[in-house]
Write a protein that holds these residues in place. Structure first.
Motif, PDB file in Angstrom:
ATOM      1  N   ALA A 155      -2.810   3.586   7.346  1.00  0.00           N
ATOM      2  CA  ALA A 155      -1.923   2.906   6.315  1.00  0.00           C
ATOM      3  C   ALA A 155      -1.659   1.198   6.970  1.00  0.00           C
ATOM      4  O   ALA A 155      -2.169   0.531   6.236  1.00  0.00           O
ATOM      5  CB  ALA A 155      -0.666   3.179   6.017  1.00  0.00           C
ATOM      6  N   ALA A 200       5.252   4.332   2.543  1.00  0.00           N
ATOM      7  CA  ALA A 200       4.896   5.932   2.774  1.00  0.00           C
ATOM      8  C   ALA A 200       5.629   7.109   2.802  1.00  0.00           C
ATOM      9  O   ALA A 200       6.796   7.357   2.814  1.00  0.00           O
ATOM     10  CB  ALA A 200       4.310   6.165   4.499  1.00  0.00           C
ATOM     11  N   LEU A 224       0.641  -1.026   0.180  1.00  0.00           N
ATOM     12  CA  LEU A 224       0.330  -0.099  -0.136  1.00  0.00           C
ATOM     13  C   LEU A 224       0.905   1.186  -0.304  1.00  0.00           C
ATOM     14  O   LEU A 224       1.772   1.983   1.097  1.00  0.00           O
ATOM     15  CB  LEU A 224      -1.045   0.338   1.123  1.00  0.00           C
ATOM     16  N   ARG A 233      -5.684  -0.562   6.707  1.00  0.00           N
ATOM     17  CA  ARG A 233      -5.985  -0.432   5.406  1.00  0.00           C
ATOM     18  C   ARG A 233      -5.330  -1.407   5.002  1.00  0.00           C
ATOM     19  O   ARG A 233      -5.337  -2.491   4.149  1.00  0.00           O
ATOM     20  CB  ARG A 233      -5.965   0.616   4.852  1.00  0.00           C
ATOM     21  N   ALA A 234      -3.315  -2.056   5.627  1.00  0.00           N
ATOM     22  CA  ALA A 234      -2.057  -2.557   4.272  1.00  0.00           C
ATOM     23  C   ALA A 234      -3.138  -3.974   4.870  1.00  0.00           C
ATOM     24  O   ALA A 234      -3.193  -5.409   4.195  1.00  0.00           O
ATOM     25  CB  ALA A 234      -1.402  -2.235   4.527  1.00  0.00           C
ATOM     26  N   CYS A 238       2.265  -0.321  11.736  1.00  0.00           N
ATOM     27  CA  CYS A 238       2.991  -1.330  10.651  1.00  0.00           C
ATOM     28  C   CYS A 238       3.736  -2.683  11.407  1.00  0.00           C
ATOM     29  O   CYS A 238       3.050  -3.611  11.074  1.00  0.00           O
ATOM     30  CB  CYS A 238       3.448  -0.314   9.784  1.00  0.00           C
ATOM     31  N   SER A 265      -2.483   9.885   3.933  1.00  0.00           N
ATOM     32  CA  SER A 265      -3.714   8.881   4.991  1.00  0.00           C
ATOM     33  C   SER A 265      -2.284   7.739   5.670  1.00  0.00           C
ATOM     34  O   SER A 265      -3.174   6.551   5.857  1.00  0.00           O
ATOM     35  CB  SER A 265      -4.188   8.235   3.884  1.00  0.00           C
ATOM     36  N   THR A 266      -1.702   8.213   6.209  1.00  0.00           N
ATOM     37  CA  THR A 266      -0.342   6.665   6.159  1.00  0.00           C
ATOM     38  C   THR A 266      -0.619   6.752   7.795  1.00  0.00           C
ATOM     39  O   THR A 266      -0.843   5.843   8.330  1.00  0.00           O
ATOM     40  CB  THR A 266       1.105   8.001   6.507  1.00  0.00           C
ATOM     41  N   VAL A 312       4.191  -1.227   3.516  1.00  0.00           N
ATOM     42  CA  VAL A 312       3.791   0.193   3.103  1.00  0.00           C
ATOM     43  C   VAL A 312       4.609   1.139   2.998  1.00  0.00           C
ATOM     44  O   VAL A 312       5.992   0.977   3.688  1.00  0.00           O
ATOM     45  CB  VAL A 312       2.623   0.547   4.627  1.00  0.00           C
ATOM     46  N   THR A 327       1.175   5.038   0.094  1.00  0.00           N
ATOM     47  CA  THR A 327       0.420   6.608   1.482  1.00  0.00           C
ATOM     48  C   THR A 327       1.203   7.622   1.641  1.00  0.00           C
ATOM     49  O   THR A 327       2.854   7.530   0.961  1.00  0.00           O
ATOM     50  CB  THR A 327       0.095   5.937   2.892  1.00  0.00           C
TER      51      THR A 327
END
Length: 228
Positions: A156, A170, A147, A159-160, A183, A152-153, A168, A149
């Protein structure tokens, strides 16, 4: 631990972005992974270009989707380079690739090419678009995805995880310690873009990231030096 070095659109700080020349330069300079961007041409080819329009990076004009692959080949993408197709990049360099889907419509085509060419282990599909990653995940359940980002981090990690991503990528100014920790708690790798200065690199190290996305050969050189 060494950082993964990702060449951004090849090495766009010194070569025309998203061209074979840029990708070959990135490989020669010693990056670990090459990142590129994908759109679909009018006739459904996987075109390597960042923008939805050809205006900024070529001598042409108008949306990528309004041009056939053959018409795109006629454009100058900088220093006489042509707009490459994704398949051409896989043949021009041997490194792993991060293939970023810019147009969600390209997801199915990319999944088909990955399958046809046996690229599943070499390509990580990345995108800002959850929809594109869901499509790839549905078609290729074992495919590595990431993902991307920016603003929107902060969301993240969640969502990921929901998308089945393992990475991710970012935007550095939007990456906080809290976002990294979330994360990490979900077992996600974290890299950042675009890391082009010593100060950027210091921030990456402070956050304890897994890798960087860079435009600059000097950053590649710095990270490639043996530890003292």
């Amino acid at each position: 631990m060494s950082l993964m070095i990702v060449g951004h659109r090849g090495l766009m700080g010194v070569e025309p972005e998203n061209t074979l020349r840029s990708f070959v330069r990135a490989e020669r300079e010693g990056v670990d992974v090459i990142e590129l961007d994908l759109h679909l041409s009018k006739d459904g080819a996987l075109v390597v270009m960042h923008d939805a329009d050809v205006d900024r990076t070529t001598d042409g004009a108008g949306p990528v989707a309004d041009h056939t692959a053959d018409a795109l080949r006629e454009l100058d993408a900088g220093l006489g380079e042509r707009v490459p197709l994704f398949e051409e990049v896989t043949e021009a360099v041997a490194l792993p690739l991060q293939a970023e889907i810019k147009d969600p419509a390209a997801a199915r085509t990319l999944a088909a090419v990955i399958t046809a060419r046996g690229l599943a282990g070499r390509v990580r599909v990345i995108s800002f678009h959850d929809e594109a990653l869901r499509t790839v995940r549905g078609l290729l359940p074992e495919q590595s995805i990431g993902l991307v980002t920016g603003r929107s981090t902060d969301t993240a990690a969640e969502r990921a995880r929901e998308l089945g991503a393992d990475l991710v990528s970012a935007e550095l100014p939007h990456l906080t310690r809290e976002a990294v920790d979330r994360c990490r708690a979900l077992g996600l790798e974290v890299i950042s873009w675009t890391v082009n200065t010593g100060d950027d690199l210091a921030r990456v190290r402070e956050l304890g990231l897994d890798g960087v996305v860079t435009d600059r050969p000097e950053i590649v050189a710095e990270l490639s030096r043996p530890a003292a």
